[in-house]
Write a protein that holds these residues in place. Structure first.
Motif, PDB file in Angstrom:
ATOM      1  N   ILE A   1       0.842  -1.117   0.143  1.00  0.00           N
ATOM      2  CA  ILE A   1      -0.018   0.088   0.155  1.00  0.00           C
ATOM      3  C   ILE A   1       0.890   1.413   0.075  1.00  0.00           C
ATOM      4  CG2 ILE A   1      -1.687   1.371   1.204  1.00  0.00           C
ATOM      5  CD1 ILE A   1      -2.888  -1.330   2.380  1.00  0.00           C
ATOM      6  N   PHE A   2       0.515   2.011  -0.851  1.00  0.00           N
ATOM      7  CA  PHE A   2       1.193   3.351  -1.019  1.00  0.00           C
ATOM      8  C   PHE A   2       0.373   4.561  -0.611  1.00  0.00           C
ATOM      9  CE2 PHE A   2       3.867   0.706  -3.489  1.00  0.00           C
ATOM     10  CZ  PHE A   2       4.891   1.080  -3.472  1.00  0.00           C
ATOM     11  N   SER A   3       0.656   4.989   0.532  1.00  0.00           N
ATOM     12  CA  SER A   3      -0.209   6.126   0.900  1.00  0.00           C
ATOM     13  C   SER A   3       0.423   7.571   0.472  1.00  0.00           C
ATOM     14  CB  SER A   3      -0.291   6.126   2.490  1.00  0.00           C
ATOM     15  OG  SER A   3      -0.897   7.395   3.076  1.00  0.00           O
ATOM     16  N   CYS A   4      -0.346   8.411  -0.265  1.00  0.00           N
ATOM     17  CA  CYS A   4       0.262   9.664  -0.477  1.00  0.00           C
ATOM     18  C   CYS A   4      -0.555  10.754  -0.614  1.00  0.00           C
ATOM     19  CB  CYS A   4       0.824   9.429  -2.287  1.00  0.00           C
ATOM     20  SG  CYS A   4      -0.460   8.513  -3.212  1.00  0.00           S
ATOM     21  N   PHE A   5      -0.220  12.067  -0.986  1.00  0.00           N
ATOM     22  CA  PHE A   5      -1.094  13.426  -1.045  1.00  0.00           C
ATOM     23  C   PHE A   5      -1.458  13.449   0.544  1.00  0.00           C
ATOM     24  CE2 PHE A   5      -1.599  11.388  -5.150  1.00  0.00           C
ATOM     25  CZ  PHE A   5      -0.939  12.329  -6.029  1.00  0.00           C
ATOM     26  N   ASN A   6      -0.801  13.115   1.709  1.00  0.00           N
ATOM     27  CA  ASN A   6      -1.003  13.502   2.988  1.00  0.00           C
ATOM     28  C   ASN A   6      -0.165  14.389   3.450  1.00  0.00           C
ATOM     29  OD1 ASN A   6      -2.938  10.927   3.386  1.00  0.00           O
ATOM     30  ND2 ASN A   6      -0.895   9.851   3.307  1.00  0.00           N
ATOM     31  N   GLU A   7      -0.633  15.806   3.608  1.00  0.00           N
ATOM     32  CA  GLU A   7      -0.125  16.997   3.954  1.00  0.00           C
ATOM     33  C   GLU A   7      -0.098  17.227   5.233  1.00  0.00           C
ATOM     34  OE1 GLU A   7      -1.704  21.331   2.962  1.00  0.00           O
ATOM     35  OE2 GLU A   7      -0.625  20.806   1.184  1.00  0.00           O
ATOM     36  N   ASP A   8       0.875  17.645   5.763  1.00  0.00           N
ATOM     37  CA  ASP A   8       1.357  18.082   7.042  1.00  0.00           C
ATOM     38  C   ASP A   8       0.646  19.563   7.324  1.00  0.00           C
ATOM     39  OD1 ASP A   8       1.950  19.054   9.626  1.00  0.00           O
ATOM     40  OD2 ASP A   8       4.002  17.845   9.752  1.00  0.00           O
ATOM     41  N   LYS A   9      -0.314  19.667   8.050  1.00  0.00           N
ATOM     42  CA  LYS A   9      -0.993  21.141   7.995  1.00  0.00           C
ATOM     43  C   LYS A   9       0.105  21.973   8.498  1.00  0.00           C
ATOM     44  CE  LYS A   9      -5.874  19.425   8.264  1.00  0.00           C
ATOM     45  NZ  LYS A   9      -6.008  19.700   6.620  1.00  0.00           N
TER      46      LYS A   9
END
Length: 277
Positions: free
Chosen positions: A127-135
């Protein structure tokens, strides 16, 4: 075979998976992992040396599916790869993306994985988790995990739980050509998906404004594919080409130096033989 001890993922295959995952920010994408399984006393090591991107049957945000026909066609292609590389290769797992959500498998993922493991108990999932932005920093992160499914406890509300499999990324060269070809095929797959969606939307009779809207969305999707995916991929390919040319120049120079030294040694040997006579 025994349980899976670890997964060794070659860097080129990892790059191909990651590029595919980053091609869609809203929906999950998927593909197959190709390689081999080596059995050891401590367990099985799964080697992923290549990947194969697949067209999605149903574009959803939270799940992806593989058809029997896709698996059959993929198996045929893998057999051809085995003959080409002169070594045993097979489908060893699958990968999919988790855009904007955690890297951990969902209950849908664990149920899907359990079905694959019924056919092959060493089958793994990436599983590749992407487009997760650290606010706080506005930086995006990418994470990858490898898992298998196990039966859930009796008290659990789900049918299967997941166990994490250690993963190691390493460099390899044996299937680099195939992974490069897979990257070139990826834009075609995405284009076909968009065209299929457009034809499906206009398959029934629609009014002029709906048709115009569908056409606008289609053009926007194709433009995004070009600017966010094709152009960056071309730049990476161009840099890789320059690196390869430089490497070829260095190897050619090294080869010429070795030839010169061999010629000198041959001349010295002839001189020594002549003197000995």
């Amino acid at each position: 075979m025994g349980s899976v001890r670890a997964v060794v993922l070659e860097a080129d295959a990892h790059y191909a998976c990651l590029t595919h995952a980053l091609s869609n920010e809203e929906e999950e994408v998927m593909g197959l992992c190709i390689g081999d399984v080596v059995e050891t006393e401590a367990g099985c090591d799964v080697y992923v040396t290549a990947t194969m991107s697949l067209r999605r049957l149903d574009k959803r945000k939270d799940r992806v599916e593989i058809s029997v026909e896709q698996l059959s066609n993929a198996s045929t292609k893998v057999e051809e790869m085995s003959l080409q590389h002169g070594k045993r290769m097979r489908i060893v797992g699958w990968y999919h993306s988790h855009p904007k959500i955690t890297v951990w498998p969902s209950h849908v993922d664990t149920d899907t994985q359990a079905v694959y493991q019924m056919m092959d108990d060493t089958f793994i999932g990436l599983i590749f988790s992407c487009f997760n932005e650290d606010k706080s920093s506005l930086e995006q992160s990418v994470h990858v995990t490898c898992f298998q499914s196990v039966p859930a406890s009796h008290q659990s509300t789900v049918r299967h739980d997941s166990i994490a499999i250690p993963i190691v990324i390493t460099h390899g060269t044996e299937t680099r050509q195939h992974n490069s070809a897979a990257l070139k095929e990826l834009p075609k797959i995405i284009m076909q998906e968009e065209c299929d969606m457009f034809r499906k939307a206009n398959s029934c009779k629609t009014d002029f404004m709906t048709t115009l809207h569908n056409s606008s969305v289609h053009v926007q999707a194709l433009s995004k594919l070009n600017s966010h995916f094709l152009l960056p991929l071309l730049k990476v390919t161009a840099r890789s080409n320059l690196t390869a040319k430089k490497r070829l120049k260095d190897v050619t120079h090294e080869n010429e130096e070795l030839r010169r030294k061999v010629t000198e040694l041959q001349a010295e040997m002839k001189e020594l033989l002549r003197t000995a006579e």
